[in-house]
Design a protein around this motif. Structure first.
Motif, PDB file in Angstrom:
ATOM      1  N   UNK A  42       0.818  -1.211   0.000  1.00 42.97           N
ATOM      2  CA  UNK A  42       0.000   0.000   0.000  1.00 42.97           C
ATOM      3  C   UNK A  42       0.856   1.267   0.000  1.00 42.97           C
ATOM      4  N   UNK A  43       1.791   1.345  -0.936  1.00 45.16           N
ATOM      5  CA  UNK A  43       2.665   2.515  -1.012  1.00 45.16           C
ATOM      6  C   UNK A  43       1.934   3.696  -1.649  1.00 45.16           C
ATOM      7  N   UNK A  44       2.236   4.894  -1.149  1.00 40.93           N
ATOM      8  CA  UNK A  44       1.622   6.100  -1.702  1.00 40.93           C
ATOM      9  C   UNK A  44       2.086   6.306  -3.144  1.00 40.93           C
ATOM     10  N   UNK A  45       1.147   6.688  -4.002  1.00 41.17           N
ATOM     11  CA  UNK A  45       1.492   6.922  -5.414  1.00 41.17           C
ATOM     12  C   UNK A  45       0.516   7.946  -5.978  1.00 41.17           C
ATOM     13  N   UNK A  46       1.046   9.089  -6.416  1.00 40.43           N
ATOM     14  CA  UNK A  46       0.212  10.121  -7.028  1.00 40.43           C
ATOM     15  C   UNK A  46       1.104  11.039  -7.857  1.00 40.43           C
ATOM     16  N   UNK A  47       0.957  10.986  -9.161  1.00 38.43           N
ATOM     17  CA  UNK A  47       1.770  11.811 -10.055  1.00 38.43           C
ATOM     18  C   UNK A  47       1.232  13.245 -10.168  1.00 38.43           C
ATOM     19  N   UNK A 238      -8.867   6.670  -4.242  1.00 35.83           N
ATOM     20  CA  UNK A 238      -9.842   7.748  -4.378  1.00 35.83           C
ATOM     21  C   UNK A 238      -9.285   8.987  -3.683  1.00 35.83           C
ATOM     22  N   UNK A 239     -10.047  10.063  -3.656  1.00 36.65           N
ATOM     23  CA  UNK A 239      -9.500  11.327  -3.163  1.00 36.65           C
ATOM     24  C   UNK A 239      -9.089  11.261  -1.695  1.00 36.65           C
ATOM     25  N   UNK A 286      -7.408   8.927   4.355  1.00 36.28           N
ATOM     26  CA  UNK A 286      -6.541  10.094   4.460  1.00 36.28           C
ATOM     27  C   UNK A 286      -7.340  11.292   4.957  1.00 36.28           C
ATOM     28  N   UNK A 287      -7.035  11.749   6.155  1.00 36.35           N
ATOM     29  CA  UNK A 287      -7.702  12.928   6.685  1.00 36.35           C
ATOM     30  C   UNK A 287      -7.304  14.172   5.890  1.00 36.35           C
ATOM     31  N   UNK A 288      -6.027  14.208   5.492  1.00 33.36           N
ATOM     32  CA  UNK A 288      -5.474  15.263   4.642  1.00 33.36           C
ATOM     33  C   UNK A 288      -4.182  14.722   4.052  1.00 33.36           C
ATOM     34  N   UNK A 289      -3.355  15.576   3.459  1.00 34.33           N
ATOM     35  CA  UNK A 289      -2.131  15.100   2.816  1.00 34.33           C
ATOM     36  C   UNK A 289      -1.108  14.604   3.831  1.00 34.33           C
ATOM     37  N   UNK A 290      -1.305  14.920   5.101  1.00 33.39           N
ATOM     38  CA  UNK A 290      -0.310  14.572   6.119  1.00 33.39           C
ATOM     39  C   UNK A 290      -0.731  13.436   7.041  1.00 33.39           C
TER      40      UNK A 290
END
Length: 325
Positions: A42-47, A238-239, A286-290
């Motif tokens: 479950x690695x983070x991935x977003x281009x 998803x977002x 994800x509550x937010x980006x952090x």
């Protein structure tokens, strides 16, 4: 094709939930190399959104063994970027075990790794990892006598040990895209541990049930065999949340060895090689980006016949809080 694949995977999960007798195999979360660097699930991935390159994850792990021990682990997993393409990871676990023989606790093995991004484009990244595991102790905790005074001072099986007791070399790589993670890795024990569990010492009258004692495999000065893993994971992103499902086959390609109690010479153990297959799934919000929280569940449905290393689990649950900065 993807719908058919997902249907098959969910049917396997349902089958495992209905018949836990079929579900026993190696618990990689304990050995640790399956969650190091490029092999991590479950690695983070977003281009489209620039990801923060430093993270700290605090998790709680609950694992049920095939005998009586219940394994609990509190883990601190920290990752830091050295450059845009090179990262460092350290994992610091604290483990406690409850079982019919005794209760134990202590620091687990420390994992260290470096991960390099070797290729990247708009569709996927390719990463490579090299690392090691450092033992926190010699894997020979003794029975305290708190449950049965007759067993006080006897070496406990590996299920009750908080360390594997060996220095391990780890290497691997992965390809990750928005939908898929495919990873492969190897873990090789470079040294033996100092465990002295010999089940003959626990036979009645020390412990009343000889059949129960026989569920533990001898592990005298254990030299673990080499493991090779492959992770195939399908992600749905998803977002604000994501979930995934995947398979984790681990194959022990060389036999475990233990020392003869009389001569000290090592003997290879039959039944210690072969496939251990795990079905894994997780949900991340994800509550937010952090900030994020993740729930993971794993079931095993194939196993090796002999497991002196104490890594066999029926099922595992993990809850984790992640902070990226």
């Amino acid at each position: 094709m993807e719908k058919r694949t997902l249907t098959i995977l969910f049917l396997i999960i349902l089958t495992g939930l209905l018949d836990t007798r079929l579900v026993t195999a190696q618990g990689c979360s304990d050995a640790g190399f399956c969650t190091m660097g490029a092999m991590k699930p479950d690695q983070a991935y977003n281009k489209k959104v620039e990801l923060k390159l430093r993270s700290i994850e605090v998790s709680y792990y609950y694992g049920e063994s095939t005998t009586s021990p219940i394994i609990n682990v509190a883990n601190l997993d920290a990752s830091f970027s050295i450059t845009n393409n090179l990262g460092f990871q350290i994992k610091l676990p604290y483990q406690w075990v409850t079982g019919n023989f005794d209760n134990t606790s202590g620091m687990g093995d420390i994992s260290l790794s470096l991960t390099q991004r070797v290729a990247s484009n708009e569709r996927f990244d390719i990463n490579a990892t090299i690392g090691m595991k450092i033992p926190s102790n010699d894997a020979d905790k003794k029975d305290s006598g708190s449950k049965r005074p007759a067993s006080k001072g006897l070496s406990l099986p590996m299920y009750y040990q908080t360390s594997l007791g060996s220095y391990d070399f780890v290497a691997g790589g992965s390809m990750i895209s928005s939908k898929w993670l495919v990873a492969a890795g190897v873990q090789m024990a470079l040294t033996a541990n100092n465990n002295n569990f010999w089940r003959g010492e626990w036979f009645p009258p020390t412990y009343p049930s000889e059949s129960y004692v026989m569920t533990y495999d001898n592990a005298t000065k254990l030299k673990r065999g080499t493991d090779v893993m492959i992770r195939v994971e399908r992600n749905f992103r998803f977002s604000n949340y994501s979930f995934n499902i995947g398979l984790l086959p681990i194959y022990r390609i060389t036999k475990d060895q233990i020392a003869d109690r009389t001569t000290g010479e090592y003997q290879k153990l039959e039944g210690t090689t072969g496939l251990a297959m795990t079905l894994l799934s997780s949900f991340t919000y994800n509550f937010n980006v952090s900030n994020s929280i993740k729930l993971s569940y794993g079931r095993k449905f194939t196993d090796r016949k002999v497991n002196p290393d104490g890594l066999t689990r029926v099922q595992v649950f993990i809850v984790a809080y992640g902070f990226r900065f």
